[in-house]
Structures are given as C-alpha cells and as structure tokens.
Design a protein around this motif. Sequence first.
Motif, PDB file in Angstrom:
ATOM      1  N   ARG A   1       9.915 -57.253  -2.799  1.00 39.86           N
ATOM      2  CA  ARG A   1      10.340 -56.124  -2.855  1.00 39.86           C
ATOM      3  C   ARG A   1       9.210 -54.924  -2.945  1.00 39.86           C
ATOM      4  O   ARG A   1       9.189 -53.749  -2.548  1.00 39.86           O
ATOM      5  N   SER A   2       8.148 -55.387  -3.326  1.00 43.48           N
ATOM      6  CA  SER A   2       6.804 -54.830  -3.421  1.00 43.48           C
ATOM      7  C   SER A   2       6.431 -54.111  -2.046  1.00 43.48           C
ATOM      8  O   SER A   2       5.428 -53.328  -2.093  1.00 43.48           O
ATOM      9  N   THR A   3       6.727 -54.927  -1.036  1.00 42.82           N
ATOM     10  CA  THR A   3       6.243 -54.478   0.424  1.00 42.82           C
ATOM     11  C   THR A   3       6.918 -52.984   0.902  1.00 42.82           C
ATOM     12  O   THR A   3       6.585 -52.550   1.831  1.00 42.82           O
ATOM     13  N   SER A   4       7.806 -52.647   0.186  1.00 39.85           N
ATOM     14  CA  SER A   4       8.337 -51.418   0.294  1.00 39.85           C
ATOM     15  C   SER A   4       7.293 -50.147   0.461  1.00 39.85           C
ATOM     16  O   SER A   4       6.492 -50.160  -0.258  1.00 39.85           O
ATOM     17  N   ALA A   5       7.434 -49.458   1.628  1.00 42.60           N
ATOM     18  CA  ALA A   5       6.695 -48.188   1.666  1.00 42.60           C
ATOM     19  C   ALA A   5       6.663 -47.381   0.529  1.00 42.60           C
ATOM     20  O   ALA A   5       5.401 -46.719   0.501  1.00 42.60           O
ATOM     21  N   GLU A   6       7.562 -47.517  -0.073  1.00 40.43           N
ATOM     22  CA  GLU A   6       7.591 -46.614  -1.384  1.00 40.43           C
ATOM     23  C   GLU A   6       6.443 -46.623  -2.338  1.00 40.43           C
ATOM     24  O   GLU A   6       5.754 -45.694  -2.890  1.00 40.43           O
TER      25      GLU A   6
ATOM     26  N   ASP B   1       0.068 -51.983   0.239  1.00 39.35           N
ATOM     27  CA  ASP B   1      -0.363 -52.596   1.536  1.00 39.35           C
ATOM     28  C   ASP B   1      -1.907 -51.484   1.775  1.00 39.35           C
ATOM     29  O   ASP B   1      -2.723 -52.376   2.562  1.00 39.35           O
TER      30      ASP B   1
ATOM     31  N   ARG C   1      -0.483 -43.002   4.357  1.00 35.09           N
ATOM     32  CA  ARG C   1       0.245 -43.089   5.461  1.00 35.09           C
ATOM     33  C   ARG C   1       0.222 -42.210   6.677  1.00 35.09           C
ATOM     34  O   ARG C   1       0.612 -42.609   7.756  1.00 35.09           O
TER      35      ARG C   1
ATOM     36  N   TYR D   1       3.056 -53.186 -11.448  1.00 38.09           N
ATOM     37  CA  TYR D   1       4.355 -53.579 -10.786  1.00 38.09           C
ATOM     38  C   TYR D   1       4.800 -54.872 -11.376  1.00 38.09           C
ATOM     39  O   TYR D   1       6.002 -54.853 -11.512  1.00 38.09           O
TER      40      TYR D   1
ATOM     41  N   ARG E   1       8.444 -54.128 -12.616  1.00 36.49           N
ATOM     42  CA  ARG E   1       9.625 -54.113 -11.513  1.00 36.49           C
ATOM     43  C   ARG E   1       9.631 -55.614 -10.975  1.00 36.49           C
ATOM     44  O   ARG E   1      10.719 -55.787 -10.667  1.00 36.49           O
TER      45      ARG E   1
END
Length: 406
Positions: free
Chosen positions: A359-364, A368, A42, A265, A269
């Motif tokens: 929800r998997s697109t969270s930067a956490e 990506d 990031r 994931y 999740r």
Amino acid sequence: MSVLLTPAHPASSPTTPLADALGPGLDRLIEQLAATAIRRDREGGHAAAEREFIRASGLLALTIPASLGGLGGDITEFYGVVRRLARVDSALAHVFAFHHLQLYGVSLYGGPAATAHGTRHLRETAEQRLFWGNALNPADTRLTAVRESGGWRLDGAKSFCSGALGSDRLTVSATTDDGGFLIGIVPTRREGVRVEADWDAFGQRQTDSGTVRFDHVRLDNDELLQVPGVGPTPRATLRSQIAQLIMSHLYLGIAEGAFDAARGYTATRARAWAASGVARAVDDPLIQHRYGDLWLKVRAAQAVTADAVVKLKAALDRGEALTAQERGEVAIAGAEAKVLSHRAGVEVGSQLFDLTGARSTSAEFGLDRFWRNARVHTLHDPVDYKLRDLGRFQLDGQIPEPTGYS
C-alpha cells in the motif's frame, strides 16, 4: 520522536541574523517546501514560487561574510542547511547548495573577478538577494572562448547547468582558442545567453539542470575567476571538494528523509504480516531487524561525512598555506563520505518498501521520490572512482589528483 541527528543551531544570541536564519527562518522554509514537495516532485518543472521562498528566507547570503552584508555562516552551518532541506526536497536543496558553491568559487579562485572584484560580487548578492546558477560542467567542453579586445567571446553550450533557470549570475567554464581553460562570471540575462528548460530526468526534477547556450556572449577580462594558463593553487582546488561534500549531504539528507518517512508509515499505517504473530508492524522482529540494519547505513554515513566536513573546514582555514598533501587528505575524507552517503541514499530509498508494504507504493505518499532522487543524483560522477582513490591511498599513500570531481 525522531532519532536523526540534526546539527545544533549556533550558540550565538537568538537575536542575531544568522541565528534567526538557521532557527525559525529555516524551520519556516522547510515547512513551506515540505507542504508541496510530493506534488512538485511528481510534476517537475521550474519551482519559481519555492525559489522565491528561499530568496525571502535570506539564506542566499548564508556563506557571505557579515562584513559584506551576508550572514557570515561557516561551511559546517552551510552543509547543515543543505542536509535539512534535502530531507524534504532534495531538488531545491541542490539548487540552494549550488548557489553557494558558486559563491565559494568567487572566494577561492585567483582571477581578477575574485581578487579585485570578488567583494563587489558577494556584496551585490547579499544586498540584491541574487541567485547564482552553474554552467561550469567540466565534462562538457562544447563552450569555447575566443580572445577579443579586453576579453573573450563565448560560443557553444553547457549541459547539466544546475540552478541556471531563474538565476541572476552564472559561473561558466570554457576552453580557449589556444587550448587553455578559463572560468568566469556572466550575468544570466546578458545578450546571447539562453537558458533552456530541457531537464527531464526521472528524479531531481526541479533542479533546473538543463542546457545553457551562448551565442557571441561577451566575457570581460575582469570577469575571469580562473585565468587561462595560470594553474590553480591547492586552496582554489578545494572548490571540487566543497562540491563533492554537497553531494554527500544531499544523499545523506535523502537517506534521513526516507528513513523518517518509512518509519512514520510503519508506525501509523503498515499492517503486521499474518505470519508474524504480532498485532502491530512495529513489533515484528524482522521489521525491527531491517530498520536496525538501515539505520546503521545512515549512521555510518553521518559519522564519516561529519569527519570530512571537519577536515575541509580546517583546510579552508589554512588559506594559501594549504599544501597539496593536505588538500589530498581532504579529498580522501570526501571520497569516504561520498561512497557511504551514496549507499545510504540509494539503499534506504529502495529497501524502505520491503518494510512499508504494497500500500505504501501509492502515489499519495510519494515514497518513491527518495530512491528516484538518490538514483539520479548519485550518477553525478562514478562512485567507483572514489573507491579506486580510497584503495590506491590505502595501498601506496597516493592522494587523488585535483580535478573537477576529485
């Protein structure tokens, strides 16, 4: 439990330096890189601390012969390390791989820096744990070399210089004052060399692939790897094939890493879609179908890439007896691997979001990064030209002409 096929550790005694480096040493390095990979991806910038982890691992000497102080690893073991690193950190896997690409160049070229001084360069690299960078980009012809007493004067610039920032040695290419072409070795800290941290792509953010500028930089004749006016042997042109299979292993590692991250994931999740009629996402038959389809993309790339490595290793073992036809067949195998690993990296990195959900697109989670890294790196050279080479070979048996990319 992962279903990814990881190359086995060598059968040598676990007490040997090579076995230790490829076993617990590599495991430790992967843990160190994985711990900060999402954050560093990031932020971008120069991964100075992580490059020191690589240096401390001893793996900078992986492909250097044991007789010169190295670990004596072969090409298969080298690619196995690149691929494993790329699963967690494809940028530093790229830096590591391009370090060794320069070392292979020292061994393959026929100039005085290879034939007369190559052992010195390799021994110093092993003893001092030197990092090599790349300023050889054949598509950038802005760097020129003018003859002067006992050598050459370099002026101009090179772009896409992977690993140059923070390196100790550079492999450089330049056009000469008489229309020729040379390749040589320049210490990164030599007077007149300036490495710029201007790499700002949206993926592969820590490959240090910026610009290197040369202002009246001295290159001695005995630092030449490729002498102007002397054509390379088929064996010397294997350098571009080593580079192409580096790309394939980076893409394959990205695909494997993306597949494993997505699967983890989904298993822990992801929520089952209301219309699926199941309680767990992993029991959704459509999810199962899509994972099966993605796995076949990875598996095909694994198989074809492994076959290409076998052919390349056999060609390297042939030495100077390697023929142009044999070299061309290596290039065809490499093109097959490049296309399939390219597709696996880009498609798995993109399609995984269809299977993991919003929800998997969270930067956490940083999922990506796989697609971004694959998308940037697969633009290294056009894959369409690999498809053209494959089609031409199938239609009339014509092998690819050796270039910096084929």
